[in-house]
Structure formats: C-alpha cells, structure tokens
Design a protein around this motif. Structure first.
Motif, PDB file in Angstrom:
ATOM      1  N   SER A 196      46.276  53.057  68.870  1.00 24.41           N
ATOM      2  CA  SER A 196      46.853  52.030  68.157  1.00 24.41           C
ATOM      3  C   SER A 196      48.172  51.329  67.921  1.00 24.41           C
ATOM      4  N   TRP A 197      48.889  51.611  68.875  1.00 25.85           N
ATOM      5  CA  TRP A 197      50.267  51.041  68.335  1.00 25.85           C
ATOM      6  C   TRP A 197      49.780  49.444  69.433  1.00 25.85           C
ATOM      7  N   PHE A 198      49.002  49.934  70.406  1.00 22.70           N
ATOM      8  CA  PHE A 198      48.488  48.043  70.970  1.00 22.70           C
ATOM      9  C   PHE A 198      48.638  47.316  70.433  1.00 22.70           C
ATOM     10  N   VAL A 199      47.117  47.477  69.711  1.00 24.25           N
ATOM     11  CA  VAL A 199      45.948  46.923  68.610  1.00 24.25           C
ATOM     12  C   VAL A 199      46.837  46.184  67.516  1.00 24.25           C
ATOM     13  N   ALA A 200      47.981  46.795  67.115  1.00 22.69           N
ATOM     14  CA  ALA A 200      48.775  46.295  66.386  1.00 22.69           C
ATOM     15  C   ALA A 200      49.337  45.751  67.241  1.00 22.69           C
ATOM     16  N   ALA A 201      50.917  46.178  67.786  1.00 22.79           N
ATOM     17  CA  ALA A 201      50.778  45.064  68.852  1.00 22.79           C
ATOM     18  C   ALA A 201      50.605  43.163  68.962  1.00 22.79           C
ATOM     19  N   MET A 202      48.899  43.575  69.804  1.00 21.43           N
ATOM     20  CA  MET A 202      48.229  42.443  69.891  1.00 21.43           C
ATOM     21  C   MET A 202      48.382  41.162  68.367  1.00 21.43           C
ATOM     22  N   LEU A 203      47.486  42.081  67.216  1.00 19.42           N
ATOM     23  CA  LEU A 203      47.375  41.669  66.325  1.00 19.42           C
ATOM     24  C   LEU A 203      48.698  40.658  65.814  1.00 19.42           C
ATOM     25  N   GLY A 204      50.009  41.557  65.369  1.00 14.71           N
ATOM     26  CA  GLY A 204      51.488  41.544  65.426  1.00 14.71           C
ATOM     27  C   GLY A 204      51.667  40.073  66.037  1.00 14.71           C
ATOM     28  N   ALA A 205      51.162  39.809  67.441  1.00 16.14           N
ATOM     29  CA  ALA A 205      51.475  38.835  68.402  1.00 16.14           C
ATOM     30  C   ALA A 205      50.311  37.668  68.059  1.00 16.14           C
ATOM     31  N   ILE A 206      49.483  37.737  67.898  1.00 21.80           N
ATOM     32  CA  ILE A 206      48.662  36.849  67.364  1.00 21.80           C
ATOM     33  C   ILE A 206      48.999  36.440  65.812  1.00 21.80           C
ATOM     34  N   GLY A 207      49.244  36.988  65.279  1.00 27.18           N
ATOM     35  CA  GLY A 207      50.164  36.304  63.082  1.00 27.18           C
ATOM     36  C   GLY A 207      52.134  35.691  63.869  1.00 27.18           C
ATOM     37  N   LEU A 208      52.213  36.342  65.213  1.00 27.79           N
ATOM     38  CA  LEU A 208      53.483  35.669  65.316  1.00 27.79           C
ATOM     39  C   LEU A 208      53.264  34.875  65.588  1.00 27.79           C
ATOM     40  N   ALA A 209      51.942  34.429  66.846  1.00 26.28           N
ATOM     41  CA  ALA A 209      51.845  33.068  67.168  1.00 26.28           C
ATOM     42  C   ALA A 209      51.601  32.183  66.393  1.00 26.28           C
ATOM     43  N   TRP A 210      50.691  32.439  65.070  1.00 20.41           N
ATOM     44  CA  TRP A 210      49.883  31.617  63.851  1.00 20.41           C
ATOM     45  C   TRP A 210      51.314  30.988  62.618  1.00 20.41           C
ATOM     46  N   ILE A 211      51.375  31.837  62.898  1.00 23.95           N
ATOM     47  CA  ILE A 211      53.417  31.710  62.310  1.00 23.95           C
ATOM     48  C   ILE A 211      54.190  30.976  62.694  1.00 23.95           C
ATOM     49  N   VAL A 212      53.977  30.605  63.686  1.00 27.42           N
ATOM     50  CA  VAL A 212      55.061  29.672  64.771  1.00 27.42           C
ATOM     51  C   VAL A 212      54.601  28.033  64.784  1.00 27.42           C
ATOM     52  N   ILE A 213      53.184  28.096  64.875  1.00 22.66           N
ATOM     53  CA  ILE A 213      52.245  26.965  65.306  1.00 22.66           C
ATOM     54  C   ILE A 213      52.282  26.372  63.317  1.00 22.66           C
ATOM     55  N   GLU A 214      52.203  26.990  62.411  1.00 20.92           N
ATOM     56  CA  GLU A 214      51.801  26.698  61.148  1.00 20.92           C
ATOM     57  C   GLU A 214      53.057  25.995  60.810  1.00 20.92           C
ATOM     58  N   ILE A 215      54.109  26.493  60.779  1.00 25.79           N
ATOM     59  CA  ILE A 215      55.620  25.766  59.936  1.00 25.79           C
ATOM     60  C   ILE A 215      55.965  25.005  61.325  1.00 25.79           C
ATOM     61  N   GLY A 216      56.079  24.974  62.349  1.00 26.07           N
ATOM     62  CA  GLY A 216      56.524  24.281  63.312  1.00 26.07           C
ATOM     63  C   GLY A 216      55.253  22.721  64.066  1.00 26.07           C
ATOM     64  N   LEU A 217      54.299  23.080  63.678  1.00 23.46           N
ATOM     65  CA  LEU A 217      53.786  22.357  63.798  1.00 23.46           C
ATOM     66  C   LEU A 217      52.581  21.129  62.916  1.00 23.46           C
ATOM     67  N   ILE A 218      51.834  22.640  62.282  1.00 22.37           N
ATOM     68  CA  ILE A 218      51.158  21.952  61.362  1.00 22.37           C
ATOM     69  C   ILE A 218      51.668  21.198  59.950  1.00 22.37           C
ATOM     70  N   ARG A 219      52.563  22.196  59.701  1.00 20.59           N
ATOM     71  CA  ARG A 219      53.135  21.349  58.624  1.00 20.59           C
ATOM     72  C   ARG A 219      54.018  19.853  58.414  1.00 20.59           C
ATOM     73  N   ARG A 220      53.952  19.808  59.693  1.00 16.10           N
ATOM     74  CA  ARG A 220      55.080  18.450  60.492  1.00 16.10           C
ATOM     75  C   ARG A 220      53.580  17.634  60.402  1.00 16.10           C
TER      76      ARG A 220
END
Length: 432
Positions: free
Chosen positions: A403-427
């Motif tokens: 389950s830690w691997f699945v949690a790591a995959m979901l965390g990576a997807i969430g981190l990418a979402w937040i980075v793109i959301e703040i750094g690109l979509i908001r601008r």
C-alpha cells in the motif's frame, strides 16, 4: 450573455485539467482494487488445491508403517520416547531372524538413534495371541564380543546386557551374558551368539543360578571394522583387526509377568494393556570388567522419532487435523492446528476492504473432509478442517506492505497537481 459565456470559458481549461487528475487518481485506486480482487480469487483457488494436496500427503504418511506406528502410539515423541514401549503395526516380531527383525523395526520407524552409533526399539506386538511378550531390538558399537563360559561363578568376564523394566513402583532387572553358539562364525564373516537371561543378583555370584526360560536374546556382530578402525587383511595386521570396533545387532524377547496377566483377567483380552504408557525399559550393554557401558538407552538420543505432532508442519494456518478412534473411551486421539503466520502488521481498513471483495465459485469459507484408516487394533476417523478466511489475513499483510507504493503514486500525482495548479493554472487565470 456574451460576458457570461466568456467568464465560463475561462474555467474550461481548469475543469478539464482537474478532471484529468481526478480520473488518474480514480484509475490508480481502481487498478489496486482489481489487483487485490484477482489476488484474492487466485489465493482462494490455490488454497483449495493446497488443502487437497495436504490431505493426500497426510493420509499417505499415515498409511505407511511409520505412520501407523505413530497412530497406534499417539504419545510417542515425548520425553523418554526410546524407553517407552510402543505397539507395533505387526502381530509380533520373529526375534530369531536378524533380517526379519531388522526389516520390521526399520520399516516401521521404531528404531530410535543414539549419538554413540547405537539404536533401540522397545515394543509389543498388536496380537495378544502371540504370548504378550515385550521386544527390545537395536544396535550398539563395541570391540569383539567376549563370551561367557558356562560354569563361571561370575558373569563380569564377558559382554553382558542389563535390561530393566519398570512400572510405577515395580521393577524387573535381567542380566544376560553373551554366549557363543555352535554355529558361531569367525571374525571375517561375523559373529553370532545369544544372550542368556538371569535375574540380576546384587552379590554378583551366580553359582547355581537358573536361567529364565522365556527370556530369549540373540546378537549378530559384523565382521567388518567400522570407518576409522583397522580393516584387517594380511596376517601381520590380524591382531589390530581383532581389536577394531564393530557394529552389533541384538534382538530380545522379555517375559514381563504383568503384561501377560493382562491377557487373563476375565472376558476378552485387553491388548494393548491400558497401562502400557507407564512402562519404562532401560537397556545397557556392559563390557567385561567394570568399564563404562558401551551402550546405555538412558543417554541422549540423536534424533526424536516420528510422531503425530510432526504432521503439524504440513498444515497451513487455520487448518486443523483431528483423529478419532472409533469405539474408544478417549475419542479424540490428536487435535493439531497449523502454525500461525508471522505476526506482521496489517491495516484494519485494508483487511475490511479485502473481506468485502467478491470471490467466484466460493460455496463456504470453511472446508471439511473426512477419511478413515483401518488398523489391526481399530479404525480411526481422520477429519480435516480448513478455513479459507486465513487467505484474507495473509493477503492483508501483503497488501499493507504494497500500500505504500500506491500511496506514493497518489502522492506524486497530488504533488504534480498542486505544482501545476499554483504555478501554471493560476497565472493563466489572472491573464484571462
């Protein structure tokens, strides 16, 4: 209206982008659920197949002479296993024939090995009509056997065997010196002789002592030296060959009055005796003089004999083997559960999720199968019980680790979402 449509169009890119990430997260979770469901289905199928194979292995083991010996003696394997008489899966032993006796006790798994190269089997036959004797057979290692001469006042000048039979407060001790027979061979072909039984005397003076008529004992010493000892050959090495260590096989028939009395207590004979487990037999082989015994059954054994408890290693967690003797007062002979799995942590929520996953072709989580073994002293019912729910526990432990691997995959997807959301979509939203 146009202004409203333009305002809604400014959210189109954000809605599409966020929907893509949500679908990606849902796809990862769905993939994990499908993999768990598939593993659960395969685990259940493998468990059923393994349960059938375990049943076949145990039944095959019990049908062998060593398995029948353990079935007839369920308490074997405890302390003092070599000195406690067992019930053989044979009517009696042909104690006068070395090959027959050796083949019978070795095939039945009755011999208990010792660290000094010796072995011992103490047993009774399963047929009361054979006289109710106690048998002792085995091997020991010594130099050339020294024979007792008829008419000697003391027996200390020869190899002799001391056999002690104890039951509660009673004891019977036999002292049997080695005697050559008329057909004794030379040292090259081996040596054959007998043990003549006397009631042991503390004063060691056997003048006029009478032999025990029902006591029978034979010994066959090999003519070959053991490894590391002189092997003989030329005449100049004959003296060294005479002193080398050799292996001897012995076979005894002991008359124990209390065992024979159990056959004549009125009504049908009770055999094996109900108090057989209280008997203890000690066998010692003494060299000439006062030297230490070359074999003593009271010493530590090299390996424990096969017992019904050894079948536990074939059982998986959650499986139970129950043996019942039909018509006996003590109905349950053995109840043995498989070893529990390793105590590894598992997530409770994940265990509940695995239990909810559907499985095809599952009639019941608990599996029961019965069989029967017929022995000379009665029939035994063999009951196998398995619990397929143990698959859930093992799967939840493995899923918790992954389950830690699945949690790591979901965390990576969430981190990418937040980075793109703040750094690109908001601008982009500010520009539009």
């Amino acid at each position: 209206m146009t202004r409203l449509l333009r305002y809604l169009a400014s959210f189109r890119l954000r809605l599409l982008f966020r929907a893509s990430f949500l679908l990606l997260i849902l796809a990862v979770l769905a993939m994990a659920a499908v993999v768990l469901q598939g593993e659960k289905q395969r685990s259940y199928d493998n468990y059923k197949d393994g349960f059938l194979k375990t049943k076949a292995q145990i039944m095959s083991r019990l049908y062998q002479p060593s398995g029948l010996l353990a079935l007839l003696n369920p308490r074997r394997g405890e302390a003092g296993a070599a000195e406690q008489p067992v019930v053989l899966p044979f009517a009696a032993l042909d104690f006068d024939d070395q090959n027959k006796v050796r083949h019978a006790i070795e095939m039945a798994g009755c011999l208990v090995p010792y660290r000094n190269g010796g072995s011992l089997c103490v047993a009774i036959g399963n047929n009361p009509r054979m006289g109710g004797f106690l048998y002792a057979a085995g091997t020991f290692v010594s130099g050339p056997l020294a024979a007792h001469r008829i008419g000697d006042k003391f027996l200390d000048g020869a190899h002799r065997m001391r056999v002690s039979v104890r039951r509660d407060g009673e004891a019977w001790t036999f002292l049997a010196p080695f005697e050559l027979t008329a057909d004794s061979a030379n040292a090259v072909d081996g040596l054959r002789g007998r043990f003549t039984g006397y009631v042991e005397r503390p004063e060691r003076d056997y003048t006029g002592a009478k032999t025990i008529r029902e006591f029978r004992g034979w010994v066959w010493q090999s003519g070959r030296c053991l490894a590391g000892a002189p092997q003989g050959g030329p005449a100049d090495a004959a003296e060294g060959a005479d002193e080398c260590a050799r292996s001897s096989f012995f076979s005894l028939r002991l008359p124990v009055e209390t065992l024979r009395q159990s056959l004549f207590q009125g009504g049908p004979p009770q055999w094996p005796p109900a108090d057989l487990g209280r008997y203890r037999v000690t066998v010692e082989v003494l060299p000439p003089g006062e030297a230490q015994a070359v074999f003593d059954s009271g010493e530590a054994i090299a390996a424990p004999p096969f017992s019904l408890g050894d079948l536990t290693a074939l059982l998986l967690p959650g499986e139970t083997l129950t043996l019942r003797k039909k018509g006996g007062d003590d109905a349950i002979t053995l109840r043995s559960s498989g070893n529990e799995g390793a105590e590894e942590p598992s997530a409770p929520w994940l265990a509940r999720l695995i239990r909810l996953l559907p499985v095809e072709h599952l009639e019941a989580t608990e599996i029961e199968m019965t069989d029967e073994i017929v022995t000379p002293v009665g029939s035994y019912q063999v009951l196998f019980h398995g619990d397929a729910r143990s698959v859930n526990e093992a799967l939840s432990v493995a899923a918790t680790r992954l389950s830690w691997f699945v949690a790591a995959m979901l965390g990576a997807i969430g981190l990418a979402w937040i980075v793109i959301e703040i750094g690109l979509i908001r601008r982009i939203a500010r520009l539009t």
